[in-house]
Write a protein that holds these residues in place. Structure first.
Motif, PDB file in Angstrom:
ATOM      1  N   GLY A   1       0.834  -1.194   0.000  1.00  0.00           N
ATOM      2  CA  GLY A   1       0.000   0.000   0.000  1.00  0.00           C
ATOM      3  C   GLY A   1       0.867   1.241   0.000  1.00  0.00           C
ATOM      4  N   GLU A   2       0.239   2.372   0.164  1.00  0.00           N
ATOM      5  CA  GLU A   2       0.948   3.643   0.243  1.00  0.00           C
ATOM      6  C   GLU A   2       0.985   4.096   1.701  1.00  0.00           C
ATOM      7  OE1 GLU A   2       2.444   5.257  -2.325  1.00  0.00           O
ATOM      8  OE2 GLU A   2       1.905   3.483  -3.504  1.00  0.00           O
ATOM      9  N   ARG A   3       2.060   4.732   2.084  1.00  0.00           N
ATOM     10  CA  ARG A   3       2.179   5.262   3.436  1.00  0.00           C
ATOM     11  C   ARG A   3       1.058   6.276   3.694  1.00  0.00           C
ATOM     12  NH1 ARG A   3       7.782   6.488   6.442  1.00  0.00           N
ATOM     13  NH2 ARG A   3       6.999   7.771   8.128  1.00  0.00           N
ATOM     14  N   ASP A   4       0.453   6.198   4.872  1.00  0.00           N
ATOM     15  CA  ASP A   4      -0.699   7.022   5.216  1.00  0.00           C
ATOM     16  C   ASP A   4      -0.263   8.150   6.157  1.00  0.00           C
ATOM     17  OD1 ASP A   4      -3.030   7.966   6.673  1.00  0.00           O
ATOM     18  OD2 ASP A   4      -4.101   6.252   5.836  1.00  0.00           O
ATOM     19  N   PRO A   5      -0.420   9.405   5.767  1.00  0.00           N
ATOM     20  CA  PRO A   5       0.039  10.514   6.605  1.00  0.00           C
ATOM     21  C   PRO A   5      -0.693  10.616   7.941  1.00  0.00           C
ATOM     22  CG  PRO A   5      -1.193  11.332   4.712  1.00  0.00           C
ATOM     23  CD  PRO A   5      -1.010   9.857   4.504  1.00  0.00           C
ATOM     24  N   PHE A   6      -1.917  10.117   8.033  1.00  0.00           N
ATOM     25  CA  PHE A   6      -2.630  10.147   9.310  1.00  0.00           C
ATOM     26  C   PHE A   6      -1.981   9.197  10.321  1.00  0.00           C
ATOM     27  CE2 PHE A   6      -6.034  11.769   6.524  1.00  0.00           C
ATOM     28  CZ  PHE A   6      -6.306  12.962   7.189  1.00  0.00           C
ATOM     29  N   VAL A   7      -1.396   8.104   9.839  1.00  0.00           N
ATOM     30  CA  VAL A   7      -0.663   7.197  10.731  1.00  0.00           C
ATOM     31  C   VAL A   7       0.524   7.935  11.330  1.00  0.00           C
ATOM     32  CG1 VAL A   7       0.707   5.082  10.863  1.00  0.00           C
ATOM     33  CG2 VAL A   7      -1.422   5.107   9.549  1.00  0.00           C
ATOM     34  N   ASP A   8       1.265   8.640  10.486  1.00  0.00           N
ATOM     35  CA  ASP A   8       2.402   9.429  10.975  1.00  0.00           C
ATOM     36  C   ASP A   8       1.944  10.427  12.038  1.00  0.00           C
ATOM     37  OD1 ASP A   8       4.592   8.395   9.353  1.00  0.00           O
ATOM     38  OD2 ASP A   8       3.591   9.326   7.656  1.00  0.00           O
ATOM     39  N   ALA A   9       0.819  11.075  11.793  1.00  0.00           N
ATOM     40  CA  ALA A   9       0.336  12.109  12.708  1.00  0.00           C
ATOM     41  C   ALA A   9      -0.070  11.526  14.063  1.00  0.00           C
ATOM     42  CB  ALA A   9      -0.841  12.859  12.080  1.00  0.00           C
ATOM     43  N   VAL A  10      -0.818  10.419  14.074  1.00  0.00           N
ATOM     44  CA  VAL A  10      -1.261   9.876  15.373  1.00  0.00           C
ATOM     45  C   VAL A  10      -0.120   9.193  16.114  1.00  0.00           C
ATOM     46  CG1 VAL A  10      -3.698   9.710  14.748  1.00  0.00           C
ATOM     47  CG2 VAL A  10      -2.234   7.716  14.470  1.00  0.00           C
ATOM     48  N   LEU A  11       0.840   8.624  15.401  1.00  0.00           N
ATOM     49  CA  LEU A  11       2.005   8.067  16.086  1.00  0.00           C
ATOM     50  C   LEU A  11       2.852   9.181  16.695  1.00  0.00           C
ATOM     51  CD1 LEU A  11       3.157   5.158  13.732  1.00  0.00           C
ATOM     52  CD2 LEU A  11       2.081   4.971  15.986  1.00  0.00           C
ATOM     53  N   ALA A  12       2.997  10.277  15.979  1.00  0.00           N
ATOM     54  CA  ALA A  12       3.777  11.414  16.493  1.00  0.00           C
ATOM     55  C   ALA A  12       3.164  11.947  17.785  1.00  0.00           C
ATOM     56  CB  ALA A  12       3.871  12.519  15.443  1.00  0.00           C
ATOM     57  N   GLU A  13       1.846  11.942  17.877  1.00  0.00           N
ATOM     58  CA  GLU A  13       1.176  12.376  19.107  1.00  0.00           C
ATOM     59  C   GLU A  13       1.584  11.508  20.297  1.00  0.00           C
ATOM     60  OE1 GLU A  13      -3.052  14.053  17.295  1.00  0.00           O
ATOM     61  OE2 GLU A  13      -2.980  12.087  18.242  1.00  0.00           O
ATOM     62  N   ASP A  14       1.956  10.282  20.011  1.00  0.00           N
ATOM     63  CA  ASP A  14       2.346   9.322  21.045  1.00  0.00           C
ATOM     64  C   ASP A  14       3.871   9.199  21.157  1.00  0.00           C
ATOM     65  OD1 ASP A  14       0.643   7.966  22.821  1.00  0.00           O
ATOM     66  OD2 ASP A  14       1.151   6.026  21.950  1.00  0.00           O
ATOM     67  N   GLY A  15       4.593  10.097  20.490  1.00  0.00           N
ATOM     68  CA  GLY A  15       6.051  10.079  20.554  1.00  0.00           C
ATOM     69  C   GLY A  15       6.698   8.995  19.716  1.00  0.00           C
ATOM     70  N   LEU A  16       5.987   8.484  18.731  1.00  0.00           N
ATOM     71  CA  LEU A  16       6.506   7.418  17.872  1.00  0.00           C
ATOM     72  C   LEU A  16       6.614   7.904  16.433  1.00  0.00           C
ATOM     73  CD1 LEU A  16       4.327   4.498  19.271  1.00  0.00           C
ATOM     74  CD2 LEU A  16       6.761   4.862  19.673  1.00  0.00           C
ATOM     75  N   THR A  17       7.390   7.175  15.652  1.00  0.00           N
ATOM     76  CA  THR A  17       7.528   7.489  14.233  1.00  0.00           C
ATOM     77  C   THR A  17       7.734   6.208  13.440  1.00  0.00           C
ATOM     78  OG1 THR A  17       8.795   8.694  12.570  1.00  0.00           O
ATOM     79  CG2 THR A  17      10.029   7.876  14.477  1.00  0.00           C
ATOM     80  N   LEU A  18       7.317   6.244  12.193  1.00  0.00           N
ATOM     81  CA  LEU A  18       7.601   5.129  11.289  1.00  0.00           C
ATOM     82  C   LEU A  18       8.999   5.258  10.704  1.00  0.00           C
ATOM     83  CD1 LEU A  18       4.266   4.805   9.262  1.00  0.00           C
ATOM     84  CD2 LEU A  18       5.057   3.358  11.141  1.00  0.00           C
ATOM     85  N   GLY A  19       9.626   6.407  10.884  1.00  0.00           N
ATOM     86  CA  GLY A  19      10.950   6.618  10.313  1.00  0.00           C
ATOM     87  C   GLY A  19      10.906   6.477   8.805  1.00  0.00           C
ATOM     88  N   GLU A  20      11.819   5.692   8.286  1.00  0.00           N
ATOM     89  CA  GLU A  20      11.892   5.482   6.834  1.00  0.00           C
ATOM     90  C   GLU A  20      11.073   4.273   6.379  1.00  0.00           C
ATOM     91  OE1 GLU A  20      13.358   7.610   4.677  1.00  0.00           O
ATOM     92  OE2 GLU A  20      13.564   8.820   6.496  1.00  0.00           O
ATOM     93  N   ARG A  21      10.359   3.657   7.298  1.00  0.00           N
ATOM     94  CA  ARG A  21       9.593   2.451   6.987  1.00  0.00           C
ATOM     95  C   ARG A  21       8.450   2.744   6.006  1.00  0.00           C
ATOM     96  NH1 ARG A  21       5.360  -0.280   7.296  1.00  0.00           N
ATOM     97  NH2 ARG A  21       5.187  -2.400   8.048  1.00  0.00           N
TER      98      ARG A  21
END
Length: 133
Positions: free
Chosen positions: A31-51
């Motif tokens: 699939g394609e990377r979803d920017p909303f995933v990045d946003a909600v993970l960032a709220e929790d101090g997490l990141t997908l990084g380059e994944r």
């Protein structure tokens, strides 16, 4: 498609489980990377990084003690994949937030709900009751 629920679960599990626990996520299709995933993970101090989203065929290792599936199609694929293997497969029905409509905040709320459901489920399944997460 390994773009929303599974990457969230992977990052949450990496934080909540011991570093010696191998955690990987993959989907039935790319699939394609979803920017909303990045946003909600960032709220929790997490990141997908380059994944980026990946398929089962792209996993570096194919030996697992447990496979957790979050969508019906993935569950069926995991059962087929493991038919002749001694591996446990668990299905955790998890809503797909990509169908959420409305304002950006309403969409974010759907993604946050998935994040929190996954965090709670990982905690109940794997983490000791006195763990801070």
């Amino acid at each position: 498609m390994n773009a929303v629920r599974s990457p969230m679960a992977e990052q949450l599990a990496r934080r909540m489980l011991p570093a010696t626990t191998f955690v990987a996520s993959a989907g039935v299709r790319a699939g394609e990377r979803d920017p909303f995933v990045d946003a909600v993970l960032a709220e929790d101090g997490l990141t997908l990084g380059e994944r980026h989203p990946r398929t089962l065929d792209e996993l570096e290792d194919d030996y697992f003690d447990l496979i957790v599936t979050l969508a019906p199609e993935a569950h069926h694929a995991a059962l087929e994949l493991t038919r002749s293997l001694a591996v446990e497969v668990e299905y955790w029905p998890t809503p797909d937030p990509t169908g959420a409509g409305g304002t950006r905040e309403q969409i974010m709320a759907s993604y946050r709900d998935v994040r929190e459901r996954l965090k709670a489920r990982i905690g109940r399944r794997f983490v000791a009751p006195d763990h801070p997460d």
